[in-house]
Design an enzyme around this catalytic site. Structure first.
Site, PDB file in Angstrom:
ATOM      1  N   HIS A 196      42.003  23.844  42.338  1.00  0.00           N
ATOM      2  CA  HIS A 196      42.558  24.711  43.597  1.00  0.00           C
ATOM      3  C   HIS A 196      41.825  24.188  44.840  1.00  0.00           C
ATOM      4  CE1 HIS A 196      44.212  27.825  41.028  1.00  0.00           C
ATOM      5  NE2 HIS A 196      43.311  27.591  40.353  1.00  0.00           N
ATOM      6  N   TYR A 253      32.007  27.428  37.835  1.00  0.00           N
ATOM      7  CA  TYR A 253      32.392  27.534  39.456  1.00  0.00           C
ATOM      8  C   TYR A 253      30.869  27.018  39.903  1.00  0.00           C
ATOM      9  CZ  TYR A 253      36.862  29.869  38.452  1.00  0.00           C
ATOM     10  OH  TYR A 253      37.935  30.447  38.095  1.00  0.00           O
TER      11      TYR A 253
HETATM   12  C1  HEM Z   1      36.996  28.394  31.718  1.00  0.00           C
HETATM   13  C2  HEM Z   1      38.201  28.300  32.287  1.00  0.00           C
HETATM   14  C3  HEM Z   1      38.304  27.942  33.923  1.00  0.00           C
HETATM   15  C4  HEM Z   1      37.461  26.943  34.434  1.00  0.00           C
HETATM   16  C5  HEM Z   1      36.363  25.802  33.875  1.00  0.00           C
HETATM   17  C6  HEM Z   1      37.740  27.113  35.760  1.00  0.00           C
HETATM   18  C7  HEM Z   1      37.295  26.242  36.662  1.00  0.00           C
HETATM   19  C8  HEM Z   1      37.268  26.288  38.243  1.00  0.00           C
HETATM   20  C9  HEM Z   1      36.585  25.594  38.899  1.00  0.00           C
HETATM   21  C10 HEM Z   1      35.494  24.612  38.838  1.00  0.00           C
HETATM   22  C11 HEM Z   1      36.853  26.140  40.481  1.00  0.00           C
HETATM   23  C12 HEM Z   1      36.484  25.905  41.727  1.00  0.00           C
HETATM   24  C13 HEM Z   1      35.059  26.850  42.001  1.00  0.00           C
HETATM   25  C14 HEM Z   1      34.548  26.264  43.423  1.00  0.00           C
HETATM   26  O1  HEM Z   1      34.385  25.237  43.653  1.00  0.00           O
HETATM   27  O2  HEM Z   1      34.424  27.174  44.266  1.00  0.00           O
HETATM   28  C15 HEM Z   1      38.061  26.970  39.995  1.00  0.00           C
HETATM   29  C16 HEM Z   1      38.545  27.900  41.114  1.00  0.00           C
HETATM   30  C17 HEM Z   1      39.743  28.677  40.870  1.00  0.00           C
HETATM   31  N1  HEM Z   1      40.017  29.323  39.469  1.00  0.00           N
HETATM   32 FE1  HEM Z   1      39.240  28.496  37.640  1.00  0.00          FE
HETATM   33  N2  HEM Z   1      38.415  28.313  35.779  1.00  0.00           N
HETATM   34  C18 HEM Z   1      38.881  28.758  34.769  1.00  0.00           C
HETATM   35  C19 HEM Z   1      39.642  29.770  34.456  1.00  0.00           C
HETATM   36  C20 HEM Z   1      40.593  30.278  35.389  1.00  0.00           C
HETATM   37  C21 HEM Z   1      41.085  31.511  35.223  1.00  0.00           C
HETATM   38  C22 HEM Z   1      41.570  31.923  33.836  1.00  0.00           C
HETATM   39  C23 HEM Z   1      42.094  31.695  36.368  1.00  0.00           C
HETATM   40  C24 HEM Z   1      43.033  32.856  36.830  1.00  0.00           C
HETATM   41  C25 HEM Z   1      43.041  34.009  36.316  1.00  0.00           C
HETATM   42  C26 HEM Z   1      41.524  31.011  37.606  1.00  0.00           C
HETATM   43  C27 HEM Z   1      41.650  30.678  38.735  1.00  0.00           C
HETATM   44  C28 HEM Z   1      41.216  30.198  39.939  1.00  0.00           C
HETATM   45  C29 HEM Z   1      41.424  30.118  41.287  1.00  0.00           C
HETATM   46  C30 HEM Z   1      42.510  31.045  41.803  1.00  0.00           C
HETATM   47  C31 HEM Z   1      40.470  29.359  41.811  1.00  0.00           C
HETATM   48  C32 HEM Z   1      40.247  29.210  43.298  1.00  0.00           C
HETATM   49  C33 HEM Z   1      39.420  30.101  43.864  1.00  0.00           C
HETATM   50  C34 HEM Z   1      39.191  29.716  45.406  1.00  0.00           C
HETATM   51  O3  HEM Z   1      40.198  29.924  46.174  1.00  0.00           O
HETATM   52  O4  HEM Z   1      38.073  29.404  45.918  1.00  0.00           O
HETATM   53  N3  HEM Z   1      40.573  29.910  36.977  1.00  0.00           N
HETATM   54  N4  HEM Z   1      38.164  27.272  38.849  1.00  0.00           N
END
Ligand code: HEM
Length: 309
Positions: A27, A290
């Site tokens: 993202h 995260y």
């Molecule tokens: C274990 C499963 C998951 C992992 C390992 C993962 C990993 C990550 C990581 C590393 C980030 C960046 C965080 C940051 O630097 O602030 C992120 C952001 C994000 N993830 Fe996930 N994620 C997972 C599951 C999900 C799921 C299930 C959703 C949706 C329901 C999701 C939606 C998002 C969104 C929308 C962002 C961006 C948030 C922002 O705008 O700062 N993720 N994710």
């Protein structure tokens, strides 16, 4: 010291999408907005959470494309994200982090690691993917029937549905508890054909937000799907039956873009009084991943300032 599983997952994601200094691991491309959330009367009957009691609650939100490469154009097929932080009294926050896929493809953190490893872009990928699919039958089961339509780019970030996937426990003021799943529903859902999206240009989703905000707030409605006893509340890959009650619990009104929030970290486990987590292992694991990503992009050492809407 050997790396933790969350570090391994972030390493694999960096390998898949490239490491882009200062950006989120996934993202990476997105826009911050500020605005307000107004709860519907039905919300206060389901939870005593402070942002669900009516009144105007300030929010910080971010729309995003799921890929970890911030330079990719908006018209490529991708998951889109909507993260919302509700600003509560006494400087507290609570977050909903949602994306356009209705279900998660695996059930456990080990499954997440296996999936990102299977996707490594090497010659052996077909073999690895086959082995992964045999061990994780939930992957194919989790795919929505309208997957192809969902892969078409949205006309606007504000014309897609976003699902928070995991179940959360809502505690009512009367002492009862129900598990719910959140989804953000747009005023009008619309996706584009590939060619039309391409013709709109590489940053059309960003420009669309600017244009919309000149004409008034961007609105999204928050709905909860309410579980019945026996529904799978710890498995993010499993759907709940279609006939489960859906309640509209409030409206998001996004009014302005805000470009100064890159240090911000959303967290699906940042919950508040009146809301509890389910024991979904993927939900519990996300916060760890995260935090690793936020640490690597330097977000944990910068102040997370909050602008008034
Ligand atoms: C274990 C499963 C998951 C992992 C390992 C993962 C990993 C990550 C990581 C590393 C980030 C960046 C965080 C940051 O630097 O602030 C992120 C952001 C994000 N993830 Fe996930 N994620 C997972 C599951 C999900 C799921 C299930 C959703 C949706 C329901 C999701 C939606 C998002 C969104 C929308 C962002 C961006 C948030 C922002 O705008 O700062 N993720 N994710």
């Amino acid at each position: 010291m050997s790396p933790t599983r969350s570090q391994q997952v972030v390493d694999e994601l960096n390998e898949l999408f490239g490491f882009h200094d200062g950006y989120r691991t996934v993202h990476a491309k997105g826009r911050f907005l500020t605005g307000e959330f107004i709860a519907a009367p039905a919300a206060a009957r389901l939870t005593r959470a402070p942002h669900m009691q009516g009144g105007r609650i300030q929010v910080t939100a971010r729309f995003s494309n799921g890929n970890g490469n911030p330079a990719l154009p908006d018209f490529l097929p991708d998951v889109r994200g909507l993260a919302v932080s509700f600003h509560l009294p006494a400087g507290q926050r609570t977050d909903i982090v949602a994306a356009t896929l209705p279900r998660f493809p695996v059930r456990t953190p080990a499954g997440v690691l296996a999936l990102v490893r299977a996707l490594r872009p090497r010659l052996t990928m077909p073999l690895r993917l086959t082995a992964f699919l045999l061990r994780h039958p939930e992957f194919l089961r989790s795919l929505p029937a309208n997957l192809l339509a969902l892969r078409r780019p949205p006309a606007s970030y504000a014309s897609a549905r976003y699902y928070a996937i995991h179940a959360y426990r809502w505690m009512s003021p009367y002492g009862s508890e129900r598990f719910v799943r959140y989804r953000w529903v747009p005023e009008q859902e619309k996706r584009l054909g590939w060619l039309r999206a391409l013709l709109r240009g590489r940053d059309y989703l960003q420009h669309d937000l600017e244009a919309r905000l000149r004409n008034g707030p961007v609105r999204m409605h928050l709905q909860v799907q309410v579980a019945r006893p026996g529904d799978p509340v710890s498995d993010p890959s499993a759907a709940w039956p279609e006939d489960r009650e859906i309640v509209t619990v409030g409206t998001l009104e996004l009014r302005a873009l805000d470009g100064e929030e890159e240090a911000y970290v959303f967290d699906p486990l940042r919950i508040t009084d009146g809301i509890g987590p389910s024991d979904d292992p993927v939900l519990l694991f996300r916060t760890q991943a995260y935090t690793v990503s936020a640490e690597r992009r330097g977000a944990l050492h910068r102040p997370q300032h909050v602008k008034a809407a």
